[in-house]
Motif scaffolding. Structure first.
Motif, PDB file in Angstrom:
ATOM      1  N   MET A   1       0.821  -1.212   0.000  1.00  0.00           N
ATOM      2  CA  MET A   1       0.000   0.000   0.000  1.00  0.00           C
ATOM      3  C   MET A   1       0.857   1.265   0.000  1.00  0.00           C
ATOM      4  N   ASP A   2       2.149   1.104   0.212  1.00  0.00           N
ATOM      5  CA  ASP A   2       3.048   2.263   0.197  1.00  0.00           C
ATOM      6  C   ASP A   2       3.200   2.861  -1.201  1.00  0.00           C
ATOM      7  N   TRP A   3       2.826   2.108  -2.230  1.00  0.00           N
ATOM      8  CA  TRP A   3       2.989   2.571  -3.590  1.00  0.00           C
ATOM      9  C   TRP A   3       1.805   3.396  -4.074  1.00  0.00           C
ATOM     10  N   LEU A   4       0.685   3.366  -3.349  1.00  0.00           N
ATOM     11  CA  LEU A   4      -0.540   4.001  -3.836  1.00  0.00           C
ATOM     12  C   LEU A   4      -0.403   5.518  -3.957  1.00  0.00           C
ATOM     13  N   TRP A   5       0.069   6.167  -2.929  1.00  0.00           N
ATOM     14  CA  TRP A   5       0.153   7.637  -2.958  1.00  0.00           C
ATOM     15  C   TRP A   5       1.180   8.145  -3.967  1.00  0.00           C
ATOM     16  N   PRO A   6       2.381   7.540  -4.042  1.00  0.00           N
ATOM     17  CA  PRO A   6       3.293   7.994  -5.106  1.00  0.00           C
ATOM     18  C   PRO A   6       2.731   7.756  -6.511  1.00  0.00           C
ATOM     19  N   ALA A   7       2.031   6.635  -6.707  1.00  0.00           N
ATOM     20  CA  ALA A   7       1.428   6.364  -8.015  1.00  0.00           C
ATOM     21  C   ALA A   7       0.362   7.404  -8.350  1.00  0.00           C
ATOM     22  N   LEU A   8      -0.464   7.737  -7.383  1.00  0.00           N
ATOM     23  CA  LEU A   8      -1.489   8.757  -7.590  1.00  0.00           C
ATOM     24  C   LEU A   8      -0.856  10.114  -7.907  1.00  0.00           C
ATOM     25  N   ALA A   9       0.223  10.438  -7.212  1.00  0.00           N
ATOM     26  CA  ALA A   9       0.919  11.699  -7.476  1.00  0.00           C
ATOM     27  C   ALA A   9       1.472  11.743  -8.896  1.00  0.00           C
ATOM     28  N   ILE A  10       2.019  10.636  -9.363  1.00  0.00           N
ATOM     29  CA  ILE A  10       2.550  10.589 -10.735  1.00  0.00           C
ATOM     30  C   ILE A  10       1.426  10.741 -11.754  1.00  0.00           C
ATOM     31  N   VAL A  11       0.301  10.108 -11.510  1.00  0.00           N
ATOM     32  CA  VAL A  11      -0.851  10.249 -12.416  1.00  0.00           C
ATOM     33  C   VAL A  11      -1.293  11.705 -12.485  1.00  0.00           C
ATOM     34  N   LEU A  12      -1.372  12.372 -11.350  1.00  0.00           N
ATOM     35  CA  LEU A  12      -1.781  13.781 -11.335  1.00  0.00           C
ATOM     36  C   LEU A  12      -0.795  14.655 -12.090  1.00  0.00           C
TER      37      LEU A  12
END
Length: 60
Positions: A1-12
């Protein structure tokens, strides 16, 4: 679950580059997309989801 926020940031970041750098072209692109048939939009979205899942599978 540590990857979710960085992935979301990259998408944004990636999604924001188009409107930031090319607002007029982005608006025309969105107008073209809004005139596409629903089935074509659904197929395009499905293909993108499948590509994303395959990439995620191979990268992890």
């Amino acid at each position: 679950m540590d990857w979710l926020w960085p992935a979301l940031a990259i998408v944004l970041i990636v999604e924001g580059i188009g409107p930031l750098l090319f607002p007029t072209r982005w608006r025309l692109y969105l107008l073209q997309i809004s005139q596409m048939p629903t089935n074509q939009l659904r197929q395009t979205g499905g293909v993108l989801v499948v590509i994303g899942v395959v990439c995620l599978f191979y990268l992890s």
